[in-house]
Design a protein around this motif. Sequence first.
Motif, PDB file in Angstrom:
ATOM      1  N   UNK A   1       0.815  -1.223   0.000  1.00 41.51           N
ATOM      2  CA  UNK A   1       0.000   0.000   0.000  1.00 41.51           C
ATOM      3  C   UNK A   1       0.845   1.268   0.000  1.00 41.51           C
ATOM      4  N   UNK A   2       2.172   1.116   0.040  1.00 40.12           N
ATOM      5  CA  UNK A   2       3.055   2.281   0.012  1.00 40.12           C
ATOM      6  C   UNK A   2       2.930   3.007  -1.323  1.00 40.12           C
ATOM      7  N   UNK A   3       3.055   4.314  -1.298  1.00 35.85           N
ATOM      8  CA  UNK A   3       2.919   5.101  -2.523  1.00 35.85           C
ATOM      9  C   UNK A   3       3.981   4.745  -3.564  1.00 35.85           C
ATOM     10  N   UNK A   4       5.102   4.179  -3.128  1.00 41.11           N
ATOM     11  CA  UNK A   4       6.163   3.805  -4.064  1.00 41.11           C
ATOM     12  C   UNK A   4       5.901   2.470  -4.750  1.00 41.11           C
ATOM     13  N   UNK A   5       4.952   1.706  -4.243  1.00 43.69           N
ATOM     14  CA  UNK A   5       4.597   0.443  -4.883  1.00 43.69           C
ATOM     15  C   UNK A   5       3.613   0.740  -6.003  1.00 43.69           C
ATOM     16  N   UNK A   6       4.048   0.516  -7.218  1.00 44.75           N
ATOM     17  CA  UNK A   6       3.276   0.929  -8.396  1.00 44.75           C
ATOM     18  C   UNK A   6       2.286  -0.121  -8.871  1.00 44.75           C
ATOM     19  N   UNK A   7       2.187  -1.211  -8.149  1.00 46.65           N
ATOM     20  CA  UNK A   7       1.191  -2.214  -8.514  1.00 46.65           C
ATOM     21  C   UNK A   7       1.747  -3.624  -8.483  1.00 46.65           C
ATOM     22  N   UNK A   8       0.845  -4.576  -8.321  1.00 43.58           N
ATOM     23  CA  UNK A   8       1.167  -5.999  -8.392  1.00 43.58           C
ATOM     24  C   UNK A   8       0.443  -6.568  -9.596  1.00 43.58           C
ATOM     25  N   UNK A   9       1.151  -7.362 -10.400  1.00 44.76           N
ATOM     26  CA  UNK A   9       0.613  -7.829 -11.664  1.00 44.76           C
ATOM     27  C   UNK A   9       0.701  -9.350 -11.741  1.00 44.76           C
ATOM     28  N   UNK A  10      -0.354  -9.928 -12.250  1.00 48.69           N
ATOM     29  CA  UNK A  10      -0.492 -11.374 -12.334  1.00 48.69           C
ATOM     30  C   UNK A  10      -0.636 -11.770 -13.804  1.00 48.69           C
ATOM     31  N   UNK A  11       0.092 -12.787 -14.211  1.00 42.76           N
ATOM     32  CA  UNK A  11       0.001 -13.315 -15.576  1.00 42.76           C
ATOM     33  C   UNK A  11      -0.403 -14.780 -15.503  1.00 42.76           C
ATOM     34  N   UNK A  12      -1.373 -15.173 -16.331  1.00 39.08           N
ATOM     35  CA  UNK A  12      -1.820 -16.561 -16.340  1.00 39.08           C
ATOM     36  C   UNK A  12      -2.494 -16.855 -17.673  1.00 39.08           C
ATOM     37  N   UNK A  13      -2.735 -18.100 -17.932  1.00 42.80           N
ATOM     38  CA  UNK A  13      -3.348 -18.516 -19.193  1.00 42.80           C
ATOM     39  C   UNK A  13      -4.715 -19.140 -18.954  1.00 42.80           C
TER      40      UNK A  13
ATOM     41  N   UNK B   1       8.442 -13.755 -17.694  1.00 45.57           N
ATOM     42  CA  UNK B   1       9.098 -12.926 -18.712  1.00 45.57           C
ATOM     43  C   UNK B   1       8.105 -11.901 -19.270  1.00 45.57           C
ATOM     44  N   UNK B   2       6.869 -12.312 -19.450  1.00 46.28           N
ATOM     45  CA  UNK B   2       5.837 -11.376 -19.916  1.00 46.28           C
ATOM     46  C   UNK B   2       5.643 -10.247 -18.912  1.00 46.28           C
ATOM     47  N   UNK B   3       5.608 -10.575 -17.629  1.00 49.57           N
ATOM     48  CA  UNK B   3       5.456  -9.546 -16.604  1.00 49.57           C
ATOM     49  C   UNK B   3       6.651  -8.601 -16.580  1.00 49.57           C
ATOM     50  N   UNK B   4       7.852  -9.129 -16.787  1.00 49.43           N
ATOM     51  CA  UNK B   4       9.045  -8.273 -16.827  1.00 49.43           C
ATOM     52  C   UNK B   4       8.988  -7.326 -18.024  1.00 49.43           C
ATOM     53  N   UNK B   5       8.461  -7.799 -19.135  1.00 46.23           N
ATOM     54  CA  UNK B   5       8.299  -6.921 -20.299  1.00 46.23           C
ATOM     55  C   UNK B   5       7.285  -5.819 -20.002  1.00 46.23           C
ATOM     56  N   UNK B   6       6.231  -6.175 -19.288  1.00 47.20           N
ATOM     57  CA  UNK B   6       5.248  -5.161 -18.892  1.00 47.20           C
ATOM     58  C   UNK B   6       5.894  -4.128 -17.969  1.00 47.20           C
ATOM     59  N   UNK B   7       6.720  -4.593 -17.019  1.00 48.48           N
ATOM     60  CA  UNK B   7       7.409  -3.667 -16.118  1.00 48.48           C
ATOM     61  C   UNK B   7       8.373  -2.780 -16.892  1.00 48.48           C
ATOM     62  N   UNK B   8       9.026  -3.335 -17.928  1.00 50.69           N
ATOM     63  CA  UNK B   8       9.897  -2.536 -18.789  1.00 50.69           C
ATOM     64  C   UNK B   8       9.112  -1.400 -19.425  1.00 50.69           C
ATOM     65  N   UNK B   9       7.942  -1.694 -19.928  1.00 48.53           N
ATOM     66  CA  UNK B   9       7.127  -0.658 -20.563  1.00 48.53           C
ATOM     67  C   UNK B   9       6.679   0.392 -19.557  1.00 48.53           C
ATOM     68  N   UNK B  10       6.390  -0.041 -18.329  1.00 45.27           N
ATOM     69  CA  UNK B  10       6.057   0.916 -17.277  1.00 45.27           C
ATOM     70  C   UNK B  10       7.243   1.836 -16.993  1.00 45.27           C
ATOM     71  N   UNK B  11       8.438   1.252 -16.912  1.00 46.31           N
ATOM     72  CA  UNK B  11       9.635   2.044 -16.631  1.00 46.31           C
ATOM     73  C   UNK B  11       9.925   3.012 -17.774  1.00 46.31           C
TER      74      UNK B  11
END
Length: 393
Positions: A216-228, A315-325
């Motif tokens: 819940x800290x303001x520096x936490x930009x979100x938690x993301x889940x990937x699944x099929x 790896x998909x989540x890391x790519x999403x984080x890359x786009x966020x960055x």
Amino acid sequence: MRAEQVKKVQVVVREYDAEKDLAGAEAVDRSCEVGPSGSISIFTDLLGDPICRVRHSPAFLMLVAETVAPEKEIVGLIRGCVKTITCGKRGAATPIYTKAAYILGLRVSPFHRRMGIGFQLVEQMEQWFRCKGAEYAYMATEKDNEASLRLFTGRCNYAKFRTPSILVQPVFAGHHLPLPKDTTLARLLPAEAEALYRLRFSTTEFFPRDIDDVLSNRLSLGTFLAYTWTGLNRFLAGPPESWAVLSVWDCNSLFRLELRGAPLLWRGLAWTTRAVDRAVPWLRIPSVPDLFRPFGGYFLYGLGGEGPAAASLLRTLCRHAHNMARAGGCRVVATEVAACDPLMPGIPHWRRLSCAEDLWCVKRLAEDYSDGAVGDWTRSPPGVSIFVDPRDV
């Protein structure tokens, strides 16, 4: 003459006072670039807040070492925090917690080293840890930082404990990385993320019991889940065969980094690859970012998953984080995981920017243990995974 004066200097270790100590603390930080042996070092700009790297922990303290003669001058500092983390488990699903303290940012100005100032700072910080009820203290350093190892494993009786890997991936300014269409990507609410982490990761070493405060800290930009598999509302009750999760922490708002002392060849290569990437962006050449002037980044924490496709989903989540960055103006995305973590193949990184073995050292502070089921945690074998609290970065 300067050496003779330094040998006679005496210091007082006291708590940091933001009103009168800011300039002196910043001067010490600026004089202490850190990094592995060799010509390349990392400079950290704390953006005018020397306590920024610990202030988000439940309890924190910064101490300074100040000369008493001939005039007062801050010549050293140390930061520390205390929190409750997992140190083992009872059975398969019950975490065993301990109160642990973390030391980071020990600095002594170059003209005042080898005088015992670092030892005094550590000793005073450990006294505060004990007052806070900490059973263990731990710290991280480069495995070839001989001065740090002499102090902590020699004089201060810390033991080498864990060797996680720091993985760093550059952010390509011109590239929005595409995500696979057959994967569902969901952003979890903080309460949903907390439930998932407590259910699946609470027995992982160093898992913070106050994970709800982290999420819940303001520096936490979100938690993301990937699944099929569809049906997020059923995920916690019956997850799919394969899934992965990670959270993103905004270090860019806390501090900036800068590589110094890099060979001219590296700088030239970085400039050339960026120029080519701008000229022919459709080739999607992996350009080297400009890390030779101040830059920021995002830190990925809480990485995990299960199933045969977990690494691919991560790896998909890391790519999403890359786009966020990329959207956030950052130039790197970094994380830290156990060296034997089975999901490491799913974490994109550049070896030249990463560290295969970060060294964590630990020390037992208390005579008794809060739970005898663990025994002496400093002697326990490493697990396959580790939870790196972003507040420790």
